[in-house]
Motif scaffolding. Structure first.
Motif, PDB file in Angstrom:
ATOM      1  N   ASN A   1       0.830  -1.200   0.000  1.00  0.00           N
ATOM      2  CA  ASN A   1       0.000   0.000   0.000  1.00  0.00           C
ATOM      3  C   ASN A   1       0.870   1.259   0.000  1.00  0.00           C
ATOM      4  O   ASN A   1       1.827   1.368   0.769  1.00  0.00           O
ATOM      5  N   GLY A   2       0.528   2.183  -0.886  1.00  0.00           N
ATOM      6  CA  GLY A   2       1.299   3.420  -0.989  1.00  0.00           C
ATOM      7  C   GLY A   2       2.517   3.316  -1.883  1.00  0.00           C
ATOM      8  O   GLY A   2       3.307   4.262  -1.974  1.00  0.00           O
ATOM      9  N   ALA A   3       2.678   2.181  -2.579  1.00  0.00           N
ATOM     10  CA  ALA A   3       3.863   1.981  -3.424  1.00  0.00           C
ATOM     11  C   ALA A   3       3.959   3.038  -4.520  1.00  0.00           C
ATOM     12  O   ALA A   3       5.052   3.523  -4.834  1.00  0.00           O
ATOM     13  N   LYS A   4       2.834   3.414  -5.099  1.00  0.00           N
ATOM     14  CA  LYS A   4       2.853   4.392  -6.196  1.00  0.00           C
ATOM     15  C   LYS A   4       3.457   5.718  -5.738  1.00  0.00           C
ATOM     16  O   LYS A   4       4.276   6.320  -6.443  1.00  0.00           O
ATOM     17  N   ASN A   5       3.058   6.172  -4.569  1.00  0.00           N
ATOM     18  CA  ASN A   5       3.589   7.440  -4.057  1.00  0.00           C
ATOM     19  C   ASN A   5       5.077   7.336  -3.749  1.00  0.00           C
ATOM     20  O   ASN A   5       5.852   8.267  -4.018  1.00  0.00           O
ATOM     21  N   ARG A   6       5.481   6.210  -3.197  1.00  0.00           N
ATOM     22  CA  ARG A   6       6.902   6.034  -2.877  1.00  0.00           C
ATOM     23  C   ARG A   6       7.743   5.960  -4.146  1.00  0.00           C
ATOM     24  O   ARG A   6       8.848   6.515  -4.215  1.00  0.00           O
ATOM     25  N   LEU A   7       7.226   5.285  -5.165  1.00  0.00           N
ATOM     26  CA  LEU A   7       7.961   5.192  -6.430  1.00  0.00           C
ATOM     27  C   LEU A   7       8.103   6.558  -7.092  1.00  0.00           C
ATOM     28  O   LEU A   7       9.155   6.887  -7.657  1.00  0.00           O
ATOM     29  N   GLN A   8       7.054   7.335  -7.028  1.00  0.00           N
ATOM     30  CA  GLN A   8       7.091   8.660  -7.637  1.00  0.00           C
ATOM     31  C   GLN A   8       8.188   9.524  -7.008  1.00  0.00           C
ATOM     32  O   GLN A   8       8.836  10.322  -7.689  1.00  0.00           O
ATOM     33  N   LYS A   9       8.415   9.344  -5.714  1.00  0.00           N
ATOM     34  CA  LYS A   9       9.450  10.118  -5.023  1.00  0.00           C
ATOM     35  C   LYS A   9      10.852   9.604  -5.340  1.00  0.00           C
ATOM     36  O   LYS A   9      11.807  10.380  -5.393  1.00  0.00           O
ATOM     37  N   GLU A  10      10.987   8.299  -5.555  1.00  0.00           N
ATOM     38  CA  GLU A  10      12.311   7.701  -5.752  1.00  0.00           C
ATOM     39  C   GLU A  10      12.808   7.797  -7.196  1.00  0.00           C
ATOM     40  O   GLU A  10      14.011   7.900  -7.439  1.00  0.00           O
ATOM     41  N   LEU A  11      11.892   7.767  -8.160  1.00  0.00           N
ATOM     42  CA  LEU A  11      12.292   7.692  -9.570  1.00  0.00           C
ATOM     43  C   LEU A  11      12.942   8.992 -10.042  1.00  0.00           C
ATOM     44  O   LEU A  11      12.410  10.076  -9.832  1.00  0.00           O
TER      45      LEU A  11
END
Length: 283
Positions: A105-115
């Motif tokens: 849960n919340g992977a999309k938001n975390r990926l957006q910050k890391e990419l």
């Protein structure tokens, strides 16, 4: 026009901006789509032999950011990550936002910050293929052992030198993998028919092509080309880009009546059905 991170293709404007600054291949793709003319020169891309350490670490951080806690298999994480990337870049194969896996849960938001997309554009390489191989995916049923970049480069040069027709070429790749041979050939070709039976490898190749070879990622119908999930030995497969298109026999080029368009920043580009014959090569 800015898109929010829930919309299909929300990352595409950034890709186009970076490509315009560092490569120029998407602008040439757009020009070919609109005019139906064949380019006389292709912007050259020099792919790194081993990738960039900072870019590799950034992608590893992305994969680690997907699960909330605990460990997951690398192939599982790369599979979801690739779907997320294809959706973000607006690839037609992933038209709906991929659901976050259980425990993520919340992977999309975390990926957006890391990419950091700029790292991938400025340091071209098959990063996801490299990560998949180093995690032992080749020991699975896929038998995936990617061709070293320097070998792919030598094969591409040898192919062009032995070709009876000058670039731009149409190429046929019967065992595409994550697209390393095709990436090197993208310096000489504007049309690819690539076959691969492993869906994850096809997706990674499509992601690579979105970054570095738009002619291969989104084939222009008047030029032919397709990415096929299937077995070239049996000649049976289905188009990854156009799932309704099935193959029953080996084919270098799909039917050209399939129209293809892409909306970029609210502008819809339609393929110009040029009557010009494309150059050809078997690779």
């Amino acid at each position: 026009m800015s898109l929010n991170s829930c919309e299909h293709g929300w990352l595409l404007p950034e890709l186009l901006k970076l490509d315009d600054e560092y490569q120029g291949r998407w602008e040439q793709w757009r020009w070919t789509m609109e005019t139906g003319e064949l380019p006389t020169e292709i912007p050259q891309t020099e792919f790194l032999d081993l990738g960039n350490p900072q870019a590799l670490q950034m992608l590893k951080s992305c994969l680690q950011a997907i699960p909330q806690s605990g460990a997951s298999s690398a192939s599982f994480l790369i599979s979801y990550f690739t779907d997320w990337l294809l959706y973000a870049l607006g690839h037609p194969s992933i038209a709906t936002n991929p659901p976050e896996p259980e425990g993520c849960n919340g992977a999309k938001n975390r990926l957006q910050k890391e990419l950091e997309l700029k790292l991938l554009i400025t340091c071209p390489f098959d990063y996801l293929g490299h990560l998949l191989a180093t995690e032992g995916y080749g020991q699975s049923r896929a038998k995936f052992y990617p061709t070293p970049t320097w070998t792919a480069r030598a094969m591409a040069v040898a192919t062009v030198c032995s070709s009876t027709t000058p670039p731009p070429l149409h190429i046929y790749e019967p065992a595409m993998g994550t697209g390393r041979l095709a990436l090197e050939m993208s310096n000489y070709a504007i049309s690819l028919t690539g076959w691969e039976w492993d869906l994850l490898l096809v997706k990674i190749a499509s992601f690579n092509f979105m970054l570095y070879a738009p002619y291969f990622a989104l084939p222009i119908s008047s030029l032919g080309g397709d990415l096929v999930i299937g077995n070239t030995l049996t000649g049976k497969g289905v188009s990854f880009i156009r799932p309704h298109l099935e193959y029953a026999t080996p084919a270098l080029t799909p039917p050209t009546q399939q129209n293809h368009s892409l909306t970029i920043n609210g502008i819809k580009y339609e393929a110009n059905q040029s009557s010009k014959m494309r150059q050809g090569s078997l690779f």
